[in-house]
Every structure is written in structure tokens, then in C-alpha cells.
Design a protein around this motif. Structure first.
Motif, short mmCIF file in Angstrom:
data_model
loop_
_atom_site.label_atom_id
_atom_site.label_comp_id
_atom_site.label_asym_id
_atom_site.label_seq_id
_atom_site.Cartn_x
_atom_site.Cartn_y
_atom_site.Cartn_z
N PRO A 157 1.44 10.72 -3.19
CA PRO A 157 -0.03 10.54 -3.05
C PRO A 157 -0.22 8.77 -3.45
O PRO A 157 -0.76 8.77 -4.68
N TRP A 158 0.24 8.00 -2.46
CA TRP A 158 0.13 6.58 -2.97
C TRP A 158 -1.21 6.23 -3.04
O TRP A 158 -1.57 5.35 -3.82
N PHE A 159 -2.26 6.91 -2.33
CA PHE A 159 -3.61 6.32 -2.56
C PHE A 159 -4.26 6.60 -4.07
O PHE A 159 -5.06 5.76 -4.46
N LEU A 160 -3.57 7.34 -4.90
CA LEU A 160 -4.00 7.61 -6.02
C LEU A 160 -3.71 6.38 -7.06
O LEU A 160 -4.41 5.83 -7.85
N HIS A 161 -2.64 5.70 -6.80
CA HIS A 161 -2.33 4.29 -7.33
C HIS A 161 -3.38 3.38 -7.05
O HIS A 161 -4.03 2.72 -7.70
N THR B 61 -0.43 13.04 -14.40
CA THR B 61 0.94 12.22 -14.52
C THR B 61 0.16 10.63 -14.53
O THR B 61 0.62 9.70 -15.19
N ALA B 62 -0.64 10.51 -13.71
CA ALA B 62 -1.28 8.93 -13.66
C ALA B 62 -2.47 8.94 -14.85
O ALA B 62 -2.86 7.69 -14.86
N TYR C 23 9.68 9.19 -8.38
CA TYR C 23 9.87 7.97 -7.87
C TYR C 23 8.54 7.27 -7.75
O TYR C 23 8.01 6.05 -7.92
N TRP C 24 7.44 8.04 -7.41
CA TRP C 24 6.26 7.74 -7.19
C TRP C 24 5.57 6.98 -8.57
O TRP C 24 4.96 6.10 -8.29
N GLN C 25 5.95 7.66 -9.50
CA GLN C 25 5.74 6.98 -10.88
C GLN C 25 6.39 5.84 -11.20
O GLN C 25 5.82 4.90 -11.92
N ALA C 26 7.66 5.84 -10.92
CA ALA C 26 8.40 4.67 -11.32
C ALA C 26 7.88 3.33 -10.35
O ALA C 26 8.05 2.37 -10.87
N GLY D 288 7.00 0.09 -12.41
CA GLY D 288 7.92 -1.12 -12.06
C GLY D 288 9.43 -0.74 -12.33
O GLY D 288 10.14 -1.68 -12.09
N ALA D 289 9.55 0.44 -12.60
CA ALA D 289 11.11 1.03 -12.96
C ALA D 289 11.71 0.85 -11.50
O ALA D 289 13.00 0.91 -11.25
#
Length: 489
Positions: free
Chosen positions: A246-250, A283-284, A425-428, A432-433
């Protein structure tokens, strides 16, 4: 001496109602006049009188003839019942006319040897004892707004789905009442499936959609825009078949970090991943709220919150479960994205079907929504597709305004490292990891669309919004999670 009150012209008003019925049936002034034995100018004058009497245009002239307004459609069956009863009351009550006497012609009158019997036909239109359309109209007109809920809902089902020549779309108020009965738990289960499936098969109108949204908002106790509790409403009703992160959450996080209050609300189906959005939000660091009250407090404290639809209404969540029984989306699924529980000043939606985009925007206009953006490409959640040309379907100050956005230059998508799960991966990518140019473009352009949508944001072009979103992305590690607005003048 006080003047006597002017008495209404009841016979004249009755004649107007008969003309109104003819206009609804014929869809043409000329055809209605011919059927009534009147001249077209006379019917046009009576149509003007009807408009004055009701304070409504009643009909819109199009190339296909007169199209009734929702108000006029709402009167169709009652007028048909009245007209049919009037016709029966004034018709001759006698049977066959008396036989004529001997003809005084030229002397050739003579009875034929064999008289032709009546033509033999099959009763293809009506079965014996079957009610006529006029009988049907009178029956429905007799069910008033004070009838018990199941009786009213039965009327709406019959009005909406009784077949060609007997049905019409529901008016806004009727759709609001119908869904309100279902949301209140006052409907029979058979009625729930019958109404929603019938409306979906026939195709929902903007008035029906607007009425459904009003019922949903009243059911959950939604706040008004004037309460000023949120800046952006962001519905996220994601199909469980979609397996991408869910990239839209970022993107929503960026908008909140810029100082705007963002409420996300949504659902992720009934399967094993039903809690995906809740887990992603946790997580976010986005508060997951169990009620509107919690969502309101979370926005006041931290500028962003996620409200699962079950937190707003378990009844709505249960209705979503009908998908597994019917294997089809229902009008409720299309209406919920405009729920706007905290009365945000603007909304950012995702709708994949072109016809559904127009439907939702037209419904929003009927509801008085002033600022709205609809992104194509995804069903029921807003996430940008930056590598193809995109149109933002918008309402700006209550007026339709579309923004065409050119495709970005394509970049190669690198496969995520095998050491990461999809969630990791989504969180990384956020921390910036891990570096992913495709994901970054999705997040930045989605945030840009959100910024451009809000009337509180001073940016007036998508390119300006994209530059600001990119700056927010680059500086995300240094931005506060919420607080003083960065972009407000």
C-alpha cells in the motif's frame, strides 16, 4: 372589509396532473398533446404552470425528448394511478351500443351468410387476473412514507425492479430511505439482496448514489464540513486480490507531515489478509481507530488516522460480506468512498471505471461537495500511476475541472531483495534502507494529487504540487509526524 381568500382551481389542477402524467408517459409535448386531443402550445403552457406549481423544472429537453427530473420521476407512479382512476370514472359505464335500425341507403344492406368470429390470439401481454400497470401504480402509490419499514422497502424494490414499463430509478429521498432501512437492520434479508442486486443490474443513477451516501453518513453519525475536523478524506477500500504494497499510505504520511489532517477509512475484504491495512497503518505509526470518536481524537493529536469501516459501522462491514454470497459488487461498495466520516474539506478517491467516475462526481455535486479529486487506475482507493498519462477528475469549488497529467519517463523496476518480505520492503523504502525509483514516483505523485485537491493548500498546479511532494519525500526523516503546517500561507 377583508378580501375573501382566493380558492384554488381544483378542476384546473386536476387537468394539469393528467397532462403531467401524459408528459411522463410520452416524453414529448407533441405526443402528449396528440394523446390528449390538445394543441401543443396548450400543453406547453400547462407544463409552465406545473413548473410554477411545484417549483421544479420537471423535465430537461434533450435530443431524446423530455427527460424527467428526479422530483418528477418520484411522482410518476402516483400520477399514473390518479390518471388511470380518472379515466375509469369518466368512461361510459354502459355495455355494447344499441343496434342500429334499418339502413336507409341504396337497398343493398344484407346480413352475410357467415360472420367472421373474433380473431384467435394467445394472451401474450397479460395472464388472466394479472394486474395491469395502472393497478400496479395504484398499489404502490398507496404505500405512504408512514408505512412500516419492510412495506416501504418492498415498495422501493417494486419501483426499481419490476420490469420494463413498470419500474423507474429511485429518487434521492427514496434511495436514502431504502438504504436507511437496511442500515438500521429493519429489512428482511431477502429484501436486502433483492434491492441492491436489482439496482446494480439496472445501473445506479447519481440521485440514487447521493441518497445512499446521505443514508450512510446519517447512519454512522458523520460530521459536517463546517465542523472543521479534517482537511482530507482518503477512502481506501482495497480488493484482497491486490497483492502490491500500500504505497498510498506513505503518500498520506507525507501530507500529514506537511501539517494537514488526513483521515483514511477503508476495508480489505474478508479473507486471511483482512487486517492488511490495519497492520500497514500500525507499522507506519498511523493510529488505527475503533470509532469516530477515536478518529477525531487521533487527528487532533497527530494529524493522521485510519478508521476501518467496522469501526464506523459493523452493519456496513457485514453488508460488504454479501460479496462472497453474490460474487458481485453492490451499489454500497461504490457509495462508501464518499462517506467522509469526519467532514473533511476535500476528498481523494480512486475509481477505475470511467462511468463510475462520472457517477460519483455527479453524486458529489448533488450532495454539495466542493473539492474532490478522482484518480483512475485503481478500484476504490487513490494511488497514482505515474508512468502513464493520467486525468484527475476534480471538483474545484463545486465546479467540474479536469487536470491532464503527462506520463513520467519510465524507469526500470528492480525486483525487491529476496531477504525482505513485501511488508518489510515497503517499510524499508520509507526508511531509506531500500531504494525503489518506481515506488518513490508512485508515492510522490500520489501525495501531489492529494495536495492539489485541498482548498487549504496554496499550490495551484500539479507540477508545483509534485515538486513540493518530492521535497517532503526527501526530507521525510526530518519532518515532524504532525504539527504546524509546512505549506499553509
Amino acid at each position: 372589509m377583508r378580501e375573501a381568500a382566493v380558492k384554488p382551481d381544483r378542476p384546473g389542477q386536476l387537468r394539469l396532473l393528467v397532462v403531467f402524467d401524459a408528459l411522463l408517459r410520452e416524453g414529448s409535448v407533441a405526443k402528449a398533446a396528440a394523446g390528449l386531443g390538445l394543441q401543443s402550445p396548450a400543453v406547453s403552457r400547462m407544463l409552465a404552470q406545473l413548473r410554477d406549481m411545484y417549483g421544479d423544472p420537471l423535465f430537461t429537453r434533450t435530443a431524446r425528448g423530455l427527460i424527467p427530473t428526479p422530483f418528477a420521476e418520484g411522482l410518476r407512479l402516483r400520477l399514473r394511478a390518479l390518471a388511470a382512476e380518472t379515466e375509469q370514472l369518466v368512461a361510459a359505464s354502459s355495455g355494447e351500443p344499441a343496434a342500429a335500425g334499418p339502413a336507409a341507403g341504396d337497398g343493398w344492406a344484407h346480413r352475410p351468410l357467415i360472420s367472421a368470429p373474433p380473431l384467435s390470439v394467445r394472451p401474450s401481454v397479460l395472464l388472466q387476473g394479472q394486474p395491469t400497470p395502472d393497478d400496479f401504480a395504484r398499489k404502490l402509490a398507496g404505500i405512504g412514507h408512514n408505512a412500516e419499514p419492510q412495506k416501504r422497502l418492498a415498495k422501493y424494490i417494486a419501483t426499481s425492479g419490476s420490469g420494463a414499463g413498470r419500474c423507474r430509478p429511485l429518487a434521492l429521498e427514496e434511495a436514502e430511505d431504502a438504504l436507511g432501512i437496511i442500515l438500521a437492520g429493519e429489512a428482511d434479508p431477502v429484501q436486502v439482496g433483492a434491492l441492491l442486486a436489482t439496482m446494480q443490474y439496472r445501473g445506479v443513477t447519481a440521485a440514487e448514489m447521493a441518497g445512499s451516501i446521505k443514508a450512510l453518513r446519517r447512519h454512522v453519525g458523520a460530521y459536517d464540513v463546517r465542523d472543521g475536523l479534517a482537511d482530507l478524506d482518503w477512502p481506501a477500500y482495497v480488493s484482497p486480490k491486490l497483492k502490491s504494497p500500500p504505497w498510498f499510505l506513505h503518500a498520506a504520511r507525507l501530507v500529514a507531515m506537511a501539517g494537514y489532517r488526513v483521515l483514511l477509512h477503508g476495508h480489505y475484504g474478508q479473507g486471511p489478509d483482512a487486517g492488511k491495512l490495519e497492520l500497514a497503518a500500525e507499522t507506519a505509526g498511523i493510529p488505527v481507530c475503533a470509532s469516530l470518536g477515536e478518529a477525531r481524537a487521533a487527528l487532533a493529536a497527530g494529524a493522521i488516522a485510519y478508521l476501518p469501516i467496522g469501526g464506523a459501522s459493523t452493519q456496513i462491514q457485514r453488508l460488504f460480506g454479501l460479496y462472497s454470497l453474490l460474487e458481485m459488487r453492490l451499489p454500497l461498495n461504490a457509495a462508501v468512498p464518499l462517506l467522509n466520516p469526519l467532514g473533511a474539506a476535500a476528498s481523494l478517491l480512486g475509481v477505475s471505471m470511467p462511468s463510475r467516475r462520472d457517477l460519483l462526481r455527479d453524486a458529489a455535486v448533488l450532495l454539495g461537495v466542493r473539492d474532490l479529486s478522482i484518480l483512475g487506475g485503481n478500484r476504490d482507493f487513490a494511488e497514482f500511476t505515474p508512468f502513464r498519462a493520467t486525468t484527475l477528475f476534480r471538483l474545484v469549488g463545486g465546479e467540474p475541472a479536469d487536470t491532464r497529467i503527462a506520463a513520467r519517463r519510465s524507469v526500470s523496476a528492480a525486483p525487491p531483495p529476496t531477504a525482505y518480505t513485501s511488508r518489510e520492503y515497503w517499510q524499508a523504502v520509507w526508511t531509506g534502507a531500500a531504494r525503489d525509483d518506481v515506488a518513490e514516483a508512485i508515492v510522490v505523485d500520489t501525495a501531489a494529487a492529494a495536495l492539489l485537491t485541498m482548498p487549504a493548500c496554496p499550490l495551484d498546479t500539479f507540477e508545483a504540487a509534485r515538486k513540493q511532494a518530492a521535497a517532503l519525500w526527501r526530507g521525510r526523516a526530518d519532518l515532524p509526524r504532525a504539527g504546524k503546517p509546512v505549506l499553509r500561507a
